[in-house]
Scaffold this motif. Structure first.
Motif, PDB file in Angstrom:
ATOM      1  N   PHE A 125      41.189 -14.146  46.348  1.00  0.00           N
ATOM      2  CA  PHE A 125      40.867 -13.474  45.088  1.00  0.00           C
ATOM      3  C   PHE A 125      41.316 -14.318  43.894  1.00  0.00           C
ATOM      4  O   PHE A 125      40.600 -14.423  42.888  1.00  0.00           O
ATOM      5  N   ILE A 143      29.973 -10.412  39.538  1.00  0.00           N
ATOM      6  CA  ILE A 143      30.002  -8.976  39.255  1.00  0.00           C
ATOM      7  C   ILE A 143      28.599  -8.557  38.851  1.00  0.00           C
ATOM      8  O   ILE A 143      28.204  -8.638  37.688  1.00  0.00           O
ATOM      9  N   THR A 145      26.271  -5.932  38.182  1.00  0.00           N
ATOM     10  CA  THR A 145      25.987  -4.540  37.827  1.00  0.00           C
ATOM     11  C   THR A 145      24.659  -4.520  37.072  1.00  0.00           C
ATOM     12  O   THR A 145      24.178  -5.565  36.616  1.00  0.00           O
ATOM     13  N   GLY A 162      36.881 -10.141  34.333  1.00  0.00           N
ATOM     14  CA  GLY A 162      37.019 -10.018  35.776  1.00  0.00           C
ATOM     15  C   GLY A 162      37.768 -11.188  36.383  1.00  0.00           C
ATOM     16  O   GLY A 162      38.563 -11.007  37.313  1.00  0.00           O
ATOM     17  N   TRP A 166      41.052 -10.746  38.627  1.00  0.00           N
ATOM     18  CA  TRP A 166      41.078 -11.213  40.017  1.00  0.00           C
ATOM     19  C   TRP A 166      42.165 -12.264  40.223  1.00  0.00           C
ATOM     20  O   TRP A 166      42.806 -12.280  41.274  1.00  0.00           O
ATOM     21  N   THR A 192      43.116  -3.714  44.676  1.00  0.00           N
ATOM     22  CA  THR A 192      41.694  -3.951  44.936  1.00  0.00           C
ATOM     23  C   THR A 192      40.828  -2.991  44.125  1.00  0.00           C
ATOM     24  O   THR A 192      39.805  -3.383  43.541  1.00  0.00           O
ATOM     25  N   ALA A 193      41.230  -1.724  44.078  1.00  0.00           N
ATOM     26  CA  ALA A 193      40.473  -0.726  43.324  1.00  0.00           C
ATOM     27  C   ALA A 193      40.440  -1.073  41.832  1.00  0.00           C
ATOM     28  O   ALA A 193      39.388  -0.990  41.183  1.00  0.00           O
ATOM     29  N   SER A 196      38.299  -4.137  40.976  1.00  0.00           N
ATOM     30  CA  SER A 196      36.886  -3.893  41.279  1.00  0.00           C
ATOM     31  C   SER A 196      36.253  -2.938  40.270  1.00  0.00           C
ATOM     32  O   SER A 196      35.131  -3.170  39.793  1.00  0.00           O
ATOM     33  N   ILE A 197      36.970  -1.870  39.941  1.00  0.00           N
ATOM     34  CA  ILE A 197      36.408  -0.816  39.093  1.00  0.00           C
ATOM     35  C   ILE A 197      36.431  -1.173  37.613  1.00  0.00           C
ATOM     36  O   ILE A 197      35.459  -0.941  36.884  1.00  0.00           O
ATOM     37  N   ILE A 200      33.499  -3.201  36.301  1.00  0.00           N
ATOM     38  CA  ILE A 200      32.259  -2.428  36.318  1.00  0.00           C
ATOM     39  C   ILE A 200      32.186  -1.511  35.098  1.00  0.00           C
ATOM     40  O   ILE A 200      31.164  -1.456  34.402  1.00  0.00           O
TER      41      ILE A 200
END
Length: 216
Positions: A125, A143, A145, A162, A166, A192-193, A196-197, A200
């Motif tokens: 990561f 990413i 989206t 991001g 990361w 991780t959550a 990742s979130i 987004i």
């Protein structure tokens, strides 16, 4: 021929787990450990032939993904990354091979330290985050989206954010090595959550802000 020469290092990297497995194959019992719980205890067994499939899956992801997707990118933005895409492929291939080698080693020793898996993933990561800002808009890597794919500025700013998340998140994942097994797992999942979130949500908010009409 030139293209084949460039593929040779990646082929070698992808084959390393299978070379190691072939070297120890005759020393492995017919029944081998296939899964460990969060405490590193074996909780599932299987035939040694079964280990080949997960190794093929891991190595296949590392090799064929980057071999195929540049030609599938309709806008050709991945090819425009040049050496940066090449280096990114090296990083992912090496880390996936390390993960596969660790799995084979754990089977050989009938012992697995789940902490090491989180360290390997965390460092991956971190390295990926360092490359995020160089990734051009595409449908395969990054990413992806609806909002980053719709607007290049949203893509760029989302990957800058991001990438930082990361990078730092990956380092924190690796540092969870010092935590107890169960605590490490939940900490890893929490990090991780977040990484990742958050990008987004950020891409959505940034897109809405850019597209919002100005009122005078």
């Amino acid at each position: 021929m030139e293209k084949l020469k460039k593929e040779i290092p990646f082929i070698i990297i992808s084959l390393l787990p299978f070379i190691y497995l072939a070297f120890i194959w005759n020393n492995l019992p017919d029944e081998i450990p296939m899964h460990w719980n969060g405490s590193g205890e074996i909780d599932d067994w299987g035939k040694k032939i079964e280990i080949i499939f997960p190794l093929l899956l891991i190595s296949g992801i590392g090799y064929f993904t980057f071999l195929i997707i540049p030609s599938l990118d309709p806008k050709g933005n991945l090819d425009k990354m040049g050496n940066k895409l090449h280096n990114l492929r090296y990083i992912i291939s090496v880390f996936l091979t390390l993960l596969a080698l660790f799995i084979v080693y754990s089977i050989q020793m009938k012992n697995s330290n789940p902490k090491m898996i989180f360290v390997i993933i965390g460092l991956l990561f971190t390295f990926l985050g360092n490359y995020f800002k160089t990734i051009k808009p595409n449908y395969f890597i990054g990413i992806r989206t609806p909002w980053t794919l719709e607007n290049e500025e949203v893509w760029k700013k989302t990957h800058i954010l991001g990438g930082k998340l990361w990078f730092v998140g990956g380092l924190l994942m690796a540092l969870t090595f010092v935590l107890p097994n169960n605590v490490q797992f939940y900490t890893f999942m929490g990090i991780t959550a977040v990484i990742s979130i958050v990008p987004i949500v950020y891409s959505y908010l940034k897109f809405k802000k850019i597209k919002k009409p100005n009122h005078f």
